[in-house]
Write an enzyme that holds these catalytic residues in place. Structure first.
Site, PDB file in Angstrom:
ATOM      1  N   HIS A  19       0.852  -1.183   0.000  1.00 26.37           N
ATOM      2  CA  HIS A  19       0.000   0.000   0.000  1.00 26.37           C
ATOM      3  C   HIS A  19       0.892   1.239   0.000  1.00 26.37           C
ATOM      4  O   HIS A  19       2.087   1.153   0.288  1.00 26.37           O
ATOM      5  CB  HIS A  19      -0.907   0.002   1.240  1.00 26.37           C
ATOM      6  CG  HIS A  19      -0.099  -0.202   2.489  1.00 26.37           C
ATOM      7  ND1 HIS A  19       0.039  -1.440   3.079  1.00 26.37           N
ATOM      8  CD2 HIS A  19       0.670   0.636   3.193  1.00 26.37           C
ATOM      9  CE1 HIS A  19       0.859  -1.339   4.111  1.00 26.37           C
ATOM     10  NE2 HIS A  19       1.255  -0.083   4.197  1.00 26.37           N
ATOM     11  N   HIS A  71       5.915   6.152  -2.324  1.00 28.22           N
ATOM     12  CA  HIS A  71       6.471   4.878  -2.796  1.00 28.22           C
ATOM     13  C   HIS A  71       5.722   3.710  -2.173  1.00 28.22           C
ATOM     14  O   HIS A  71       5.039   3.862  -1.167  1.00 28.22           O
ATOM     15  CB  HIS A  71       7.955   4.772  -2.404  1.00 28.22           C
ATOM     16  CG  HIS A  71       8.155   4.628  -0.931  1.00 28.22           C
ATOM     17  ND1 HIS A  71       8.098   5.699  -0.065  1.00 28.22           N
ATOM     18  CD2 HIS A  71       8.374   3.535  -0.156  1.00 28.22           C
ATOM     19  CE1 HIS A  71       8.284   5.271   1.174  1.00 28.22           C
ATOM     20  NE2 HIS A  71       8.453   3.961   1.150  1.00 28.22           N
TER      21      HIS A  71
END
Length: 191
Positions: A42, A132
């Site tokens: 996630h 990221h």
């Protein structure tokens, strides 16, 4: 001891397949990583290591309020790399492309709102936000040339765009076999 939790953007299933392929490729190269399970991948916006019960309503209020200020926007995977650098890598990540301006504004607003609504008990992150997905964590030191070669194979990594339409507040319980995640609340953007 408070609750360990984070607020994040979920990654759609087709993009998790890209995460799997990257992991398989690095595995074949013989790197010693602690892999993040693709289904647990996630995009974290805010991590809270020790959230007291008293501060939980304030976090929910900050999350809900922030979500009303942003409309859904589009992101995609873009690039791959390591933190902090190839000489001393700790984390293997996939970067984000698309409307990263909205993403960064959303993250900053959420961070500030949580800080204010918890009366500064949950500090704002002092490092700049670098969007990221963590794909793996390095277990041991590795030869950087070998790593550079593997990273180069994925330099042009991209994905189809996906729409960010909600944020998830997720509890993370650490267990010997890895973290167990439970979604506490999903809040839609722009509603």
């Amino acid at each position: 001891m408070g609750m360990r939790s984070f607020i994040a953007i979920a990654v759609p299933q087709p993009l998790l397949d890209i995460v799997r392929l990257v992991q398989q490729d690095f595995r074949k190269s013989g790197f010693s990583f602690r892999w993040v399970k693709p289904e647990q991948t996630h995009l974290t916006l805010k991590f809270m290591a020790d959230l007291s019960e008293a501060d939980q309503p304030a976090v929910l209020e900050a999350l809900t309020e922030t979500c009303t200020l942003f409309h859904p926007f589009s992101l995609s995977f873009q690039g791959i790399g390591v933190f902090p650098n190839v000489r001393n890598p700790r984390v293997l990540w996939i970067g984000m492309g698309g409307d990263t301006t909205s993403l960064i504004q959303l993250q900053q607003r959420l961070e500030r709102s949580i800080f204010e609504k918890t009366d500064h008990r949950i500090a704002a992150e002092d490092r700049p936000f670098k969007p990221h997905l963590t794909v793996a964590r390095f277990k041991e030191r590795i030869v950087s040339d070998h790593l550079v070669t593997a990273l180069r194979r994925h330099t042009g990594l991209t994905s189809e765009p996906f729409t960010v339409s909600e944020l998830h507040w997720i509890e993370s319980r650490l267990t010997p076999s890895g973290p167990i995640y439970r979604t506490l609340k999903a809040v839609r953007l722009g509603i």
